[in-house]
Motif scaffolding. Structure first.
Motif, PDB file in Angstrom:
ATOM      1  N   SER A  26       0.842  -1.203   0.000  1.00 24.61           N
ATOM      2  CA  SER A  26       0.000   0.000   0.000  1.00 24.61           C
ATOM      3  C   SER A  26       0.871   1.244   0.000  1.00 24.61           C
ATOM      4  O   SER A  26       2.043   1.197   0.367  1.00 24.61           O
ATOM      5  CB  SER A  26      -0.902   0.019   1.242  1.00 24.61           C
ATOM      6  N   ASP A  50      -2.820  -2.409   8.777  1.00 27.55           N
ATOM      7  CA  ASP A  50      -3.968  -1.830   8.083  1.00 27.55           C
ATOM      8  C   ASP A  50      -4.551  -0.661   8.863  1.00 27.55           C
ATOM      9  O   ASP A  50      -4.978   0.339   8.272  1.00 27.55           O
ATOM     10  CB  ASP A  50      -5.050  -2.903   7.856  1.00 27.55           C
ATOM     11  N   LYS A  77     -16.605   7.669 -10.221  1.00 26.15           N
ATOM     12  CA  LYS A  77     -15.469   6.999 -10.853  1.00 26.15           C
ATOM     13  C   LYS A  77     -14.284   7.942 -11.004  1.00 26.15           C
ATOM     14  O   LYS A  77     -13.138   7.552 -10.751  1.00 26.15           O
ATOM     15  CB  LYS A  77     -15.874   6.457 -12.228  1.00 26.15           C
ATOM     16  N   THR A  80     -12.698   8.454  -7.677  1.00 26.24           N
ATOM     17  CA  THR A  80     -12.010   7.211  -7.314  1.00 26.24           C
ATOM     18  C   THR A  80     -10.661   7.119  -8.004  1.00 26.24           C
ATOM     19  O   THR A  80      -9.637   6.823  -7.373  1.00 26.24           O
ATOM     20  CB  THR A  80     -12.873   5.993  -7.709  1.00 26.24           C
ATOM     21  N   ASN A  81     -10.638   7.382  -9.306  1.00 24.02           N
ATOM     22  CA  ASN A  81      -9.386   7.306 -10.069  1.00 24.02           C
ATOM     23  C   ASN A  81      -8.371   8.334  -9.578  1.00 24.02           C
ATOM     24  O   ASN A  81      -7.168   8.047  -9.501  1.00 24.02           O
ATOM     25  CB  ASN A  81      -9.663   7.521 -11.556  1.00 24.02           C
ATOM     26  N   TYR A  84      -6.793   7.068  -6.387  1.00 27.52           N
ATOM     27  CA  TYR A  84      -5.807   6.014  -6.672  1.00 27.52           C
ATOM     28  C   TYR A  84      -4.522   6.619  -7.239  1.00 27.52           C
ATOM     29  O   TYR A  84      -3.415   6.182  -6.908  1.00 27.52           O
ATOM     30  CB  TYR A  84      -6.382   4.984  -7.650  1.00 27.52           C
ATOM     31  N   TYR A  88      -3.461   6.368  -2.771  1.00 29.98           N
ATOM     32  CA  TYR A  88      -4.237   5.806  -1.663  1.00 29.98           C
ATOM     33  C   TYR A  88      -4.683   4.385  -1.988  1.00 29.98           C
ATOM     34  O   TYR A  88      -4.957   4.047  -3.139  1.00 29.98           O
ATOM     35  CB  TYR A  88      -5.452   6.683  -1.356  1.00 29.98           C
ATOM     36  N   GLY A  89      -4.769   3.561  -0.948  1.00 33.81           N
ATOM     37  CA  GLY A  89      -5.175   2.178  -1.101  1.00 33.81           C
ATOM     38  C   GLY A  89      -6.684   2.029  -1.223  1.00 33.81           C
ATOM     39  O   GLY A  89      -7.455   2.969  -1.019  1.00 33.81           O
ATOM     40  N   LYS A  90      -7.125   0.801  -1.546  1.00 32.64           N
ATOM     41  CA  LYS A  90      -8.528   0.517  -1.825  1.00 32.64           C
ATOM     42  C   LYS A  90      -9.449   0.894  -0.667  1.00 32.64           C
ATOM     43  O   LYS A  90     -10.498   1.511  -0.866  1.00 32.64           O
ATOM     44  CB  LYS A  90      -8.686  -0.972  -2.151  1.00 32.64           C
ATOM     45  N   ALA A  91      -9.074   0.540   0.556  1.00 28.15           N
ATOM     46  CA  ALA A  91      -9.929   0.818   1.713  1.00 28.15           C
ATOM     47  C   ALA A  91     -10.132   2.319   1.903  1.00 28.15           C
ATOM     48  O   ALA A  91     -11.245   2.777   2.173  1.00 28.15           O
ATOM     49  CB  ALA A  91      -9.334   0.195   2.969  1.00 28.15           C
ATOM     50  N   VAL A  93      -9.762   4.700  -0.410  1.00 29.05           N
ATOM     51  CA  VAL A  93     -10.500   5.243  -1.558  1.00 29.05           C
ATOM     52  C   VAL A  93     -12.000   4.996  -1.389  1.00 29.05           C
ATOM     53  O   VAL A  93     -12.820   5.908  -1.565  1.00 29.05           O
ATOM     54  CB  VAL A  93      -9.995   4.621  -2.876  1.00 29.05           C
ATOM     55  N   GLU A  94     -12.360   3.783  -1.045  1.00 26.04           N
ATOM     56  CA  GLU A  94     -13.783   3.453  -0.879  1.00 26.04           C
ATOM     57  C   GLU A  94     -14.394   4.249   0.273  1.00 26.04           C
ATOM     58  O   GLU A  94     -15.525   4.749   0.170  1.00 26.04           O
ATOM     59  CB  GLU A  94     -13.946   1.957  -0.649  1.00 26.04           C
TER      60      GLU A  94
END
Length: 204
Positions: A26, A50, A77, A80-81, A84, A88-91, A93-94
């Motif tokens: 990450s 984490d 979207k 989100t892009n 990223y 930043y990591g998935k968690a 970003v979401e």
């Protein structure tokens, strides 16, 4: 889990890439690395790592999102892009995107309605649908927005403007006009009606 490498990010000097057990894990802020004494060779469990990453990044990511939204009007979207791209990591970003949705800072439904309203006088349904898809808007939202397109003869008006001072009976110009209207995303039914209004006859 063992931290096997920590490298600087090329696009953001305030963040580093964290590698665990030989693989990228990450992005994380340099401050978090310093505060939590994360270093190569450190053994750490996943839950702890984490939490360190999440706690250090969630506020910073949200601040970045607000700054971006203050300058632009993104879809989910697009935001989100952008997050990223910032590393930043998935968690994170979401979490950030959902928080922005919760507060009404981003709304794909409203975005689609506004986009159609602003562009329906110069673009047809096909073009609008393609552009909204590219912006990550869901199909059902797109269809609802397109169903609210103002009624009118936008294709005819655009054809009239394009044909001003042109020989509308020239077959080459007719073909050029058709290509132009197709590029703008108008369906053949609209184009043929526009041609009829201009009294352009297919002589083939």
């Amino acid at each position: 889990m063992i931290i096997t490498n920590i490298t600087m990010q090329s696009k953001n000097i305030d963040r580093v890439n964290l590698f665990v057990d030989g693989s990228f894990y990450s992005g994380v802020s340099r401050i978090a690395v310093y505060n939590h004494k994360l270093e190569i060779g450190l053994e750490i469990d996943q839950a702890t790592l984490d939490k360190v990453i999440f706690d250090s990044d969630k506020d910073k990511a949200f601040d970045y999102a607000l700054t971006y939204i203050s300058k632009y009007t993104p879809t989910s979207k697009i935001l989100t892009n952008k997050l990223y791209e910032k590393g930043y990591g998935k968690a994170i970003v979401e979490y950030t995107v959902e928080k922005c949705k919760h507060y009404g800072y981003i709304n794909d439904e409203e975005y689609a309605r506004s986009y159609v309203a602003l562009n329906s006088n110069i673009k047809g349904k096909t073009r609008l649908k393609m552009e909204l898809r590219n912006k990550g808007v869901a199909e059902d939202i797109i269809e609802r927005a397109l169903s609210q397109m103002p009624k009118g003869n936008a294709c005819e008006e655009l054809a009239k403007k394009h044909s001003k001072n042109q020989d509308v009976h020239d077959p080459k110009y007719r073909a050029k006009l058709i290509r132009f209207l197709q590029y703008r995303g108008y369906e053949w039914e609209d184009i043929s009606q526009a041609l009829a209004t201009l009294k352009i006859v297919d002589e083939d």
